[in-house]
Write a protein that holds these residues in place. Sequence first.
Motif, PDB file in Angstrom:
ATOM      1  N   HIS A 368      -4.121  20.060 -35.851  1.00  0.00           N
ATOM      2  CA  HIS A 368      -3.473  19.459 -37.020  1.00  0.00           C
ATOM      3  C   HIS A 368      -2.047  18.996 -36.723  1.00  0.00           C
ATOM      4  N   LEU A 369      -1.524  19.364 -35.557  1.00  0.00           N
ATOM      5  CA  LEU A 369      -0.170  18.948 -35.191  1.00  0.00           C
ATOM      6  C   LEU A 369      -0.145  17.573 -34.518  1.00  0.00           C
ATOM      7  N   GLU A 370      -1.312  16.996 -34.249  1.00  0.00           N
ATOM      8  CA  GLU A 370      -1.372  15.647 -33.699  1.00  0.00           C
ATOM      9  C   GLU A 370      -0.748  14.648 -34.682  1.00  0.00           C
ATOM     10  N   GLU A 371      -0.298  13.500 -34.168  1.00  0.00           N
ATOM     11  CA  GLU A 371       0.367  12.500 -35.000  1.00  0.00           C
ATOM     12  C   GLU A 371      -0.573  11.972 -36.078  1.00  0.00           C
ATOM     13  N   ARG A 372      -0.076  11.860 -37.265  1.00  0.00           N
ATOM     14  CA  ARG A 372      -0.877  11.378 -38.386  1.00  0.00           C
ATOM     15  C   ARG A 372      -1.063   9.873 -38.336  1.00  0.00           C
ATOM     16  N   ASP A 373      -2.117   9.397 -38.998  1.00  0.00           N
ATOM     17  CA  ASP A 373      -2.274   7.971 -39.258  1.00  0.00           C
ATOM     18  C   ASP A 373      -1.393   7.617 -40.455  1.00  0.00           C
ATOM     19  N   MET A 374      -0.756   6.471 -40.409  1.00  0.00           N
ATOM     20  CA  MET A 374       0.144   6.099 -41.494  1.00  0.00           C
ATOM     21  C   MET A 374      -0.618   5.676 -42.753  1.00  0.00           C
ATOM     22  N   THR A 375      -1.829   5.165 -42.570  1.00  0.00           N
ATOM     23  CA  THR A 375      -2.682   4.836 -43.715  1.00  0.00           C
ATOM     24  C   THR A 375      -4.061   5.423 -43.470  1.00  0.00           C
ATOM     25  N   GLU A 376      -4.624   6.021 -44.492  1.00  0.00           N
ATOM     26  CA  GLU A 376      -5.931   6.677 -44.382  1.00  0.00           C
ATOM     27  C   GLU A 376      -6.833   6.158 -45.496  1.00  0.00           C
ATOM     28  N   LEU A 377      -8.090   5.927 -45.159  1.00  0.00           N
ATOM     29  CA  LEU A 377      -9.083   5.486 -46.139  1.00  0.00           C
ATOM     30  C   LEU A 377     -10.352   6.301 -45.938  1.00  0.00           C
ATOM     31  N   TYR A 378     -10.888   6.810 -47.033  1.00  0.00           N
ATOM     32  CA  TYR A 378     -12.089   7.651 -46.958  1.00  0.00           C
ATOM     33  C   TYR A 378     -13.155   7.116 -47.903  1.00  0.00           C
ATOM     34  N   ASP A 379     -14.362   7.036 -47.385  1.00  0.00           N
ATOM     35  CA  ASP A 379     -15.517   6.598 -48.166  1.00  0.00           C
ATOM     36  C   ASP A 379     -16.201   7.843 -48.707  1.00  0.00           C
ATOM     37  N   ARG A 380     -15.930   8.165 -49.946  1.00  0.00           N
ATOM     38  CA  ARG A 380     -16.415   9.410 -50.524  1.00  0.00           C
ATOM     39  C   ARG A 380     -17.915   9.413 -50.757  1.00  0.00           C
ATOM     40  N   ARG A 381     -18.543   8.263 -50.713  1.00  0.00           N
ATOM     41  CA  ARG A 381     -19.998   8.209 -50.902  1.00  0.00           C
ATOM     42  C   ARG A 381     -20.722   8.906 -49.762  1.00  0.00           C
ATOM     43  N   VAL A 382     -20.153   8.832 -48.550  1.00  0.00           N
ATOM     44  CA  VAL A 382     -20.779   9.455 -47.380  1.00  0.00           C
ATOM     45  C   VAL A 382     -19.916  10.555 -46.786  1.00  0.00           C
ATOM     46  N   ASP A 383     -18.679  10.686 -47.291  1.00  0.00           N
ATOM     47  CA  ASP A 383     -17.713  11.621 -46.710  1.00  0.00           C
ATOM     48  C   ASP A 383     -16.935  12.299 -47.842  1.00  0.00           C
ATOM     49  N   PRO A 384     -17.593  13.135 -48.640  1.00  0.00           N
ATOM     50  CA  PRO A 384     -16.931  13.710 -49.825  1.00  0.00           C
ATOM     51  C   PRO A 384     -15.760  14.626 -49.500  1.00  0.00           C
ATOM     52  N   GLU A 386     -13.618  13.947 -47.159  1.00  0.00           N
ATOM     53  CA  GLU A 386     -12.560  13.052 -46.689  1.00  0.00           C
ATOM     54  C   GLU A 386     -12.047  13.469 -45.309  1.00  0.00           C
ATOM     55  N   LEU A 387     -12.961  13.466 -44.350  1.00  0.00           N
ATOM     56  CA  LEU A 387     -12.660  13.896 -42.989  1.00  0.00           C
ATOM     57  C   LEU A 387     -12.603  12.746 -41.996  1.00  0.00           C
ATOM     58  N   ASN A 388     -13.224  11.595 -42.322  1.00  0.00           N
ATOM     59  CA  ASN A 388     -13.358  10.495 -41.371  1.00  0.00           C
ATOM     60  C   ASN A 388     -12.600   9.272 -41.873  1.00  0.00           C
ATOM     61  N   ASN A 389     -11.459   8.993 -41.267  1.00  0.00           N
ATOM     62  CA  ASN A 389     -10.620   7.870 -41.668  1.00  0.00           C
ATOM     63  C   ASN A 389     -11.259   6.557 -41.225  1.00  0.00           C
ATOM     64  N   VAL A 390     -11.604   5.689 -42.203  1.00  0.00           N
ATOM     65  CA  VAL A 390     -12.265   4.421 -41.882  1.00  0.00           C
ATOM     66  C   VAL A 390     -11.334   3.230 -42.099  1.00  0.00           C
ATOM     67  N   PHE A 391     -10.035   3.506 -42.247  1.00  0.00           N
ATOM     68  CA  PHE A 391      -9.101   2.400 -42.416  1.00  0.00           C
ATOM     69  C   PHE A 391      -9.150   1.495 -41.188  1.00  0.00           C
ATOM     70  N   ASP A 392      -9.088   0.205 -41.412  1.00  0.00           N
ATOM     71  CA  ASP A 392      -9.132  -0.837 -40.380  1.00  0.00           C
ATOM     72  C   ASP A 392     -10.535  -1.116 -39.854  1.00  0.00           C
ATOM     73  N   GLN A 393     -11.548  -0.382 -40.294  1.00  0.00           N
ATOM     74  CA  GLN A 393     -12.911  -0.758 -39.911  1.00  0.00           C
ATOM     75  C   GLN A 393     -13.292  -2.022 -40.681  1.00  0.00           C
ATOM     76  N   PRO A 394     -13.816  -3.028 -40.003  1.00  0.00           N
ATOM     77  CA  PRO A 394     -14.019  -4.343 -40.627  1.00  0.00           C
ATOM     78  C   PRO A 394     -14.814  -4.311 -41.921  1.00  0.00           C
ATOM     79  N   GLU A 395     -15.809  -3.460 -41.997  1.00  0.00           N
ATOM     80  CA  GLU A 395     -16.657  -3.453 -43.191  1.00  0.00           C
ATOM     81  C   GLU A 395     -15.919  -2.941 -44.440  1.00  0.00           C
ATOM     82  N   TYR A 396     -14.721  -2.353 -44.252  1.00  0.00           N
ATOM     83  CA  TYR A 396     -13.954  -1.841 -45.386  1.00  0.00           C
ATOM     84  C   TYR A 396     -12.740  -2.717 -45.704  1.00  0.00           C
ATOM     85  N   GLN A 397     -12.695  -3.933 -45.157  1.00  0.00           N
ATOM     86  CA  GLN A 397     -11.511  -4.772 -45.347  1.00  0.00           C
ATOM     87  C   GLN A 397     -11.243  -5.067 -46.816  1.00  0.00           C
TER      88      GLN A 397
END
Length: 452
Positions: A368-384, A386-397
């Motif tokens: 948890h001490l690793e550098e954070r992402d400045m923006t985080e996006l979570y798809d709660r439909r498949v990731d309730p 909120e563990l997998n950051n999908v920000f910048d993935q093309p399908e979530y533009q």
Amino acid sequence: MTQPDGTRPDIVLIHCHDLGRWLSCYGMPSVPSPNLERFAGNATVFDNAHAAAPLCSPARGALFTGLSPHQNGVQGLAHDAWRYRENVLTAPEHLHELGYRSTLIGLQHEHVDPDVLGYDEVAGAGFLPRAHQVVDAAHGWLSAQPPREARAPLFAAIGVWEVHRPWPESDYTPADPAEVEVPAFLPDTPETRRDIAAFHGSIRQLDEAMGRLFEALDSTLDPTHTLIMFTTDHGTAFPRAKSTLYDAGTGVSLLVRPPTAWGEAPARVDNIASHVDILPTLLEVAGGPINPALEGRSLVPLLAAAEPPAADDRVIFTEKTYHDNYDPKRAVRTRDFALIRNFTPGPKLALSLDLEHSPTRQGMGDAHLEERDMTELYDRRVDPHELNNVFDQPEYQEVQIRLLEALDEWMTTTRDPLLEGPIQPPKHRSRATDALPPLATHATTSISGVSS
């Protein structure tokens, strides 16, 4: 809202510490909470309710003002000198204008002095009041109230210390670590299980006290014309929950039992809701007008729905500025997505002191001490969780753009000071700050009674 017989209900708002949604009525069967489950069985249960902030004073400030922390002024802990802005009104002050008599029983954490919060009476006061102690005070106060027809309608805010850390065995009997559930956002280690087992002990004591409180309320106030609401300030005191803007950090229990005169059946609502909705709800229940200055919306339509409400595309906002240190972040969430913006570099998880010293922390390593992402996006439909950051993935533009625009519009509209740069801590409170006028300088009298 006009009641069928023209009366306005008494209102009881019960609030506890650091519970999140850790109750059996929220799908955690190992959690010892039969009394709250019984209460939920006669109430409207909000499955997707959120605090406005993931730590105590800012969360409670939003709950009691209907305004986000950066609007009402409480952007950090009250004992660190954060205060309401001068022209901000609290729930008891709003309800006073509608003819309600208000009392605070037990805990609050909006100000170091509960007498400045606008209650007509502060009963059973104490900064760290334990649940059974508060119930004793509440029962005494309730028993002393005149009959309903001989008094004004009541607003009672009842606050308890539990289930804040620590959870020592001298105070709480722990559960069996082998029998507890470990949520997906925590490491399943012996240390975590021991920690959760202790947590269950505190929840058990809270639940027992709530059982007593519900009995006291129903024996002294008329359920026909009494609305009871149970909630907590924010998420549980575990890593990746409390002090974060993830679902586990802002997700809260919210159980509302309307007056039986409304004739509403128990229900579950998965529409997204926020603590800033509580004050608009109370004002409508009390017969007041819509207040456009408040950020939330009344939940009465969801409490009095003839059928399950339709899904909507509502967005809500959450924030953190100060906890143990400066950690500014803002978030926007919908039913399906959550987007978080971190405004300063730092670790993935900035643990507050109570979490840094917890058994769970001892067994979780240092990832948890690793550098954070400045923006985080979570798809709660498949990731309730909120563990997998999908920000910048093309399908979530499209989602990225929509939520970033919504967050920017909210921060701009509400004049979030974070848009102007780093937010400074409040002025230190001392004997000279917020003090009474100076002592008169005329001659004083010594202890012996001789003028000096």
